[in-house]
Design an enzyme around this catalytic site. Structure first.
Site, PDB file in Angstrom:
ATOM      1  N   ASP A  94       0.983  -1.208   0.108  1.00 23.57           N
ATOM      2  CA  ASP A  94      -0.036   0.006  -0.061  1.00 23.57           C
ATOM      3  C   ASP A  94       0.917   1.225  -0.126  1.00 23.57           C
ATOM      4  O   ASP A  94       1.544   1.587   1.084  1.00 23.57           O
ATOM      5  CB  ASP A  94      -1.340   0.001   1.342  1.00 23.57           C
ATOM      6  N   GLU A 140      12.746   2.855   6.723  1.00 26.47           N
ATOM      7  CA  GLU A 140      11.833   2.015   5.980  1.00 26.47           C
ATOM      8  C   GLU A 140      11.848   1.356   4.717  1.00 26.47           C
ATOM      9  O   GLU A 140      11.694   0.272   4.358  1.00 26.47           O
ATOM     10  CB  GLU A 140      10.220   2.365   6.368  1.00 26.47           C
TER      11      GLU A 140
END
Length: 784
Positions: free
Chosen positions: A460, A678
């Protein structure tokens, strides 16, 4: 001028404790400060008189006194510095942190030079600390010393010049995993209940306990009674806790979901419950996640934390038993949603590393895990609506009603505004009425069906899945389920003597897969017969042929997602096509075509991009970047491809890709105060990404505390692929283009793209300097 030293009058500061130079902060900075009576001339200079010259800057140059006049020279002993912690923190930040983010990075405009007093001279003589890396390490060490209550320290220079690969790997193993560890019990609730995604305004903790666990519910009620300051709200879920209507009713009262616990002795001689520890991804993701945990577990196994990884499997078994699936994340708003399935490989890898002293206990544990995976397989992945009986392809297609509540408040504003105008309402008013079912908008229902599917996919968001994800039989999901089928069959045959009884009763999905068998209301029960390997290998072989039929494109030498509604391949080029190598469901010929024809579409300077620029399409103000598209790169894609290439014998290619990734992580760590983010822009080698959600793991002060879960794991796993020569080269931040040479057209193209994207004058100058060095060629075989 060096930071002032504030010693008590007439004494020298001493530190004679023998500590390993790279010991962890708790050991290195532990203990008491010690002083002795001053016996040398230097003592008088420790109280305000500092005959040192500050650097004079001007017009890109600076001048210092002759080095011998202020630098300590020691032939017999390593250099150590005597430092006043608070004063040096103040001076470092004031002088070097020019952008005010409490980090020292290459983007700061400070002089990148600071004198520190040497310990052997009791701070009288100084030595210059130079460059971003040493100064950022100094700031980190000072922050750690402050954490341990130290006002003055003797600091080994070797901690400031530590090999960056060794330093990052050490921090991951000994510090980051610990900082990301959570437990759900009386001692851990305050930390784990904190939810940065909660935008209801209510911050008091709430825990949801599954139906059928009365002892657990009683335990948490006791915690709430004994710790009234927590204001803990304990709620018991109904038996059918993943009903979409019920889950929507929890949107305004989100909470943490209880996970597995173990019974332990309490101090009073009785028994109590204790939460099994687990690792969270980090930053805004402060709960147990599904596919993050698989990659995290790979890093844990490399770092010897087998029991921590085993505990995470225990939690997944608990989730399948009580919540019906391995959840996207362990919060109430995730109850309808899972994520990509990795349980079987995770369990088998851990099983192979368990202590062999109790084989029976190990087999019993694996049996629980395999039984849970079989239930998840039959009730989630090959059950409708995720299964498409027409093709036999599984899809990401979760239940759910309304707008996903865990997103930022404005995330869907651009989608909702046209509907709000249509009904003459504000976006907030429309959202409320739409969520309650007062306003019906079928087109919006379809949009959120696909949006929830995107979130279940873990990707996502991406233009690959825009407005169609729930209809796609994605290549990555088919590969994962093929691996499930092979793993389950292998475990039954090799560990359970080719017979496995299922303890829990549930419906088995029809077999063989046809529209007719799925249309029938008859379902065989799980405990009606034993499971054998033959059936599971047959399922795997059937899925392999299904993947070849619907997902393999011979002319393009690549696997694609298949749209089960439009009945055609979706020709978005995704790096997840290489997951078939990890799963082992590609033929040797297909593997070679993937490597020789398609790898170049994804390989960039920093590793593998998520997709191709061509598939992503043009980016504009009306069509912004998506974080799972080109040019962004993520740890799961790298690890899966490394393992897959090695599985098919292409170890050198796996090493090359791993080197690119480790190089990108190491240079970011060196240049940006130890950052471990991340994700990356792998074309620009930057963690400063221009995509929705920004980046996680980069917002810290002075010292990185936790990195980011699967990025930590990717570093440890990637290092295991590098040869000794590769590790040395990447420690020196040797560019992949230098290390591997730039003779191939692919590498030249990548270098040109990188130069075009990087307009920073200093970086361009440094690249020119590096590229002038002779190339270093790696050994053929790695060392493990």
């Amino acid at each position: 001028m060096a930071p002032a030293l504030n010693h008590p009058a007439g004494v020298n500061f001493i530190d004679e404790q023998q500590k390993h130079v790279h010991a962890e902060a708790s050991e290195y900075y532990g203990g008491q400060e010690q002083f002795s009576r001053g016996r040398t001339y230097s003592a008088s200079f420790a109280h305000g008189y500092h005959p040192k010259k500050a650097p004079a800057f001007g017009e890109e140059w600076h001048q210092r006194s002759r080095r011998m006049s202020h630098d300590e020279k020691s032939i017999t002993a390593p250099r150590r510095f005597l430092i006043d912690v608070e004063e040096t923190i103040r001076v470092v930040l004031e002088q070097e942190d020019t952008d005010g983010d409490f980090q020292i990075s290459v983007t700061d405009a400070g002089p990148k030079l600071m004198p520190l007093g040497t310990a052997t001279s009791n701070g009288f003589k100084t030595f210059d600390i130079r460059g971003t890396y040493m100064l950022s390490n100094l700031l980190q060490e000072l922050a750690l010393a402050r954490d341990h209550g130290r006002k003055r320290i003797v600091l080994d220079e070797a901690r400031l010049t530590e090999n960056p690969v060794d330093r990052l790997s050490r921090m991951i193993k000994n510090s980051f995993w610990h900082a990301l560890t959570r437990r759900i019990d009386g001692d851990g609730l305050e930390i784990i209940c904190a939810d940065p995604k909660n935008r209801t305004g209510r911050v008091n903790p709430r825990i949801y306990v599954p139906h059928g666990e009365p002892a657990m519910a009683e335990y948490y009620r006791k915690v709430a009674s004994e710790k009234p300051h927590l204001n803990l709200d304990v709620q018991v879920l109904p038996p059918k806790c993943d009903d979409p209507v019920f889950v929507k009713s929890l949107n305004n009262k989100p909470g943490i979901l209880a996970l597995a616990m173990q019974e332990v002795d309490d101090p009073k001689g009785g028994k109590t419950l204790k939460g099994i520890p687990f690792i969270v991804p980090g930053a805004r993701f402060n709960e147990l996640y599904n596919w993050d945990s698989y990659f995290i577990s790979l890093g844990l196994l490399i770092d010897g934390q087998v029991n921590m990884a085993k505990g995470m499997v225990d939690h997944f078994i608990f989730e399948i038993q009580h919540y019906g699936k391995i959840l996207n994340g362990s919060r109430s708003y995730y109850l309808c949603r899972t994520q990509p399935p990795f349980l079987t490989d995770m369990a088998l890898q851990i099983f192979n590393q368990l202590d062999r002293s109790d084989i029976d206990a190990n087999r019993a544990w694996l049996k629980r895990a395999i039984q849970a995976a079989i239930k998840e397989y039959h009730t989630i992945w090959v059950a409708e609506p995720r299964m498409d009986p027409q093709t036999g392809l599984s899809r990401f297609r979760p239940d759910g009603i309304g707008i996903p509540p865990e997103t930022e408040a404005t995330h869907f504003t651009h989608i909702l505004e046209p509907y709000a105008r249509k009904h003459g309402l504000s976006v907030n008013e429309f959202s409320e009425k739409y969520n309650e079912g007062i306003i019906k908008e079928p087109a919006l229902d379809e949009y959120f069906l696909h949006d929830r599917a995107v979130r279940e996919s873990g990707h996502d968001t991406t233009y690959r899945f825009e407005k169609r994800c729930a209809n796609l039989g994605t290549i990555d999901l088919q590969a994962l389920l093929y691996k499930y089928e092979v793993d389950i069959g292998t475990a039954i045959r090799e560990v359970f003597d080719d017979e496995l009884e299922i303890d829990e009763e549930f419906d088995l999905a029809p077999w063989p897969v046809t529209p007719e068998t799925y249309a029938s209301s008859h379902r065989e029960k799980s405990n009606s017969r034993v499971q054998t390997s033959e059936e599971w290998f047959a399922r795997a072989e059937w899925r392999r042929s299904t993947i070849d039929k619907y997902c393999w494109n011979e002319s393009k030498s690549l696997y694609f997602d298949y749209d089960t509604v439009q009945e055609k391949q979706s020709l978005y080029e995704s790096v997840t096509a290489f997951w078939v190598l990890w799963a082992g469901c590609a033929s040797e010929e297909q593997a070679w075509k993937l490597l020789s024809q398609s790898m170049k579409k994804f390989e960039v300077l920093g590793g593998l991009a998520s997709g191709t620029e061509e598939s992503r399409g043009k980016i504009s103000l009306d069509r912004p970047n998506r974080q799972w598209d080109y040019p962004y790169a993520w740890p799961p894609h790298q690890i899966m491809t490394w393992v897959g290439l090695e599985r098919y014998g292409y170890l050198e290619d796996a090493q090359r890709l791993a080197y690119r990734w480790i190089y990108m992580m190491t240079t970011a760590f060196v240049d940006f105060n130890g950052v471990v983010p991340e994700k990356f822009d792998a074309v620009k080698l930057s963690h400063l990404v221009d995509a929705e959600y920004g980046n996680q793991g980069i917002d810290f002060k002075m010292v990185p505390r936790e990195g980011f879960g699967w990025m930590n794991a990717a570093y440890q796993v990637g290092l295991s692929y590098l040869s000794t020569g590769m590790r040395r080269a990447v420690s020196a931040c040797t560019s992949p283009e230098v290390f591997f040479g730039t003779s191939s057209s692919l590498q030249n193209t990548q270098a040109q793209a990188y130069q075009a994207s990087n307009t920073d004058a200093l970086n361009l100058a440094m690249d020119t300097l590096y590229l002038s060095d002779p190339p270093i060629h790696s050994p053929i075989s790695p060392t493990y």
